[in-house]
Design a protein around this motif. Structure first.
Motif, short mmCIF file in Angstrom:
data_model
loop_
_atom_site.label_atom_id
_atom_site.label_comp_id
_atom_site.label_asym_id
_atom_site.label_seq_id
_atom_site.Cartn_x
_atom_site.Cartn_y
_atom_site.Cartn_z
N ARG A 187 12.24 25.22 55.10
CA ARG A 187 12.64 26.02 55.21
C ARG A 187 13.66 26.72 53.71
N LEU A 188 13.74 25.82 53.37
CA LEU A 188 13.29 26.42 51.55
C LEU A 188 12.51 27.74 50.90
N LEU A 189 11.56 27.75 51.40
CA LEU A 189 10.48 28.49 51.25
C LEU A 189 10.33 30.00 51.78
N GLN A 190 11.16 29.84 53.62
CA GLN A 190 11.28 30.70 54.59
C GLN A 190 12.49 31.85 53.76
N VAL A 191 13.61 31.17 52.81
CA VAL A 191 14.56 31.60 52.60
C VAL A 191 14.24 32.11 51.21
N LEU A 192 13.38 32.27 51.04
CA LEU A 192 12.78 32.91 49.13
C LEU A 192 12.32 34.07 49.79
N ASN A 193 11.44 33.86 51.00
CA ASN A 193 10.99 35.38 51.50
C ASN A 193 11.80 36.02 51.73
N ARG A 194 12.40 35.48 53.25
CA ARG A 194 13.24 36.72 53.86
C ARG A 194 14.85 36.48 53.11
N GLU A 195 15.02 35.93 52.19
CA GLU A 195 16.39 36.53 52.12
C GLU A 195 16.16 37.73 50.01
N HIS A 196 15.06 36.72 49.38
CA HIS A 196 14.86 36.98 47.90
C HIS A 196 13.92 37.41 47.70
N GLY A 197 13.15 38.12 48.98
CA GLY A 197 11.54 39.36 48.88
C GLY A 197 10.40 38.38 48.22
N LYS A 198 9.79 36.79 48.49
CA LYS A 198 8.70 36.67 48.02
C LYS A 198 8.18 36.80 48.62
N THR A 199 7.06 37.17 48.64
CA THR A 199 5.49 37.36 49.19
C THR A 199 5.13 36.01 48.82
N ILE A 200 4.93 35.39 50.07
CA ILE A 200 4.30 33.43 49.79
C ILE A 200 2.93 33.25 50.29
N VAL A 201 1.53 33.02 49.53
CA VAL A 201 0.79 32.60 49.64
C VAL A 201 0.49 30.95 49.83
N MET A 202 0.40 30.18 50.99
CA MET A 202 0.06 28.22 51.45
C MET A 202 -0.23 28.00 52.54
N VAL A 203 -1.53 27.50 51.28
CA VAL A 203 -2.64 26.51 51.25
C VAL A 203 -1.99 25.66 52.64
N THR A 204 -1.72 24.39 53.45
CA THR A 204 -1.72 23.62 54.23
C THR A 204 -2.80 23.20 55.22
N HIS A 205 -2.98 21.71 55.22
CA HIS A 205 -3.19 20.64 56.40
C HIS A 205 -2.96 20.38 57.65
N ASP A 206 -0.86 20.80 56.94
CA ASP A 206 -0.01 20.57 58.53
C ASP A 206 -0.34 21.91 59.54
#
Length: 229
Positions: free
Chosen positions: A186-205
């Motif tokens: 949820r914190l990553l979503q906030v950084l993406n949506r409210e702070h404009g960060k572009t995020i690339v996340m590797v996950t197995h989940d």
């Protein structure tokens, strides 16, 4: 989302293991718009982390080009890449890589030692980053005095302290329980949506991938797009 922030054109990555040539990525084409949040899934050895390393300038392609913003990474020297990374990219890993002898505030401040900011500005930026991740009250705590989720928040604060446009996350919740993992996502979503960060996340989940805007499946060195549910 805005214009394309990162682009891979015809990217292949081949490693030499003795006499064997192992092609980890095969002629990849990928566009990442500014403001996107991408999850990359796939089996072990499929090239997911290699892709992150190429986007972050930690590795170079055997063929093709990697462009982030105005920088064509494949043509830059190691020293140029190091300077570029210090202001344009933030890295978040499964294991937090915090220095145990430094407080949370000092850990967050570390990347700024590579910049021209003076001590006062570095301290200010570190405080702002800790505030964004909700850990202002833990600034003077050492890693051993923090929970796993708090340690990852400190690591995220460290990743955003130089205000990079691109965040690269390699299994950022892989060492956390479900509830804590969801808090971090949820914190990553906030950084993406409210702070404009572009995020690339590797996950197995798959549950983690649901937090992203879209999911790419990496297998045998190629990418297949699948919209997140």
């Amino acid at each position: 989302m805005t214009d394309v922030l990162a682009r891979l054109d015809g990217v292949s990555r081949i490693y030499q293991k003795g006499k064997e040539r192992v092609e980890v990525l095969h002629q990849l084409d990928l566009e990442i718009p500014g403001g996107d949040f991408i999850a990359i899934m796939g089996p072990s050895g499929s090239g997911k982390t290699t892709l992150l390393n190429l986007l972050g300038g930690l590795d170079k392609p055997t063929a093709g080009t990697v462009t982030v913003g105005d920088a064509e990474l494949s043509s830059m020297s190691n020293s140029q890449l190091s300077h570029w990374r210090s202001t344009h990219v933030g890295f978040i890993f499964q294991f937090y890589n915090l220095l145990p002898v430094l407080t949370a505030h000092r850990n967050v401040e570390l990347p700024l030692l590579l910049t021209s900011f003076n001590a006062k500005e570095r301290a200010k930026r570190a405080s702002i980053a800790l505030d964004i991740v909700g850990l202002s009250d833990r600034a003077k705590h050492y890693p051993r005095e923090l929970s796993g989720g708090q340690e990852q928040r400190v690591a995220i604060a460290r990743a955003i302290v130089s205000d990079p446009s691109l965040l690269l996350c390699d299994e950022p919740t892989g060492d956390l329980d479900r509830e804590t993992a969801d808090e971090i996502l949820r914190l990553l979503q906030v950084l993406n949506r409210e702070h404009g960060k572009t995020i690339v996340m590797v996950t197995h989940d798959a549950q983690a991938a649901d937090y992203a805007n879209r999911t790419l499946h990496c297998d045998k060195g190629t990418l297949e797009a699948k919209e997140a549910a």
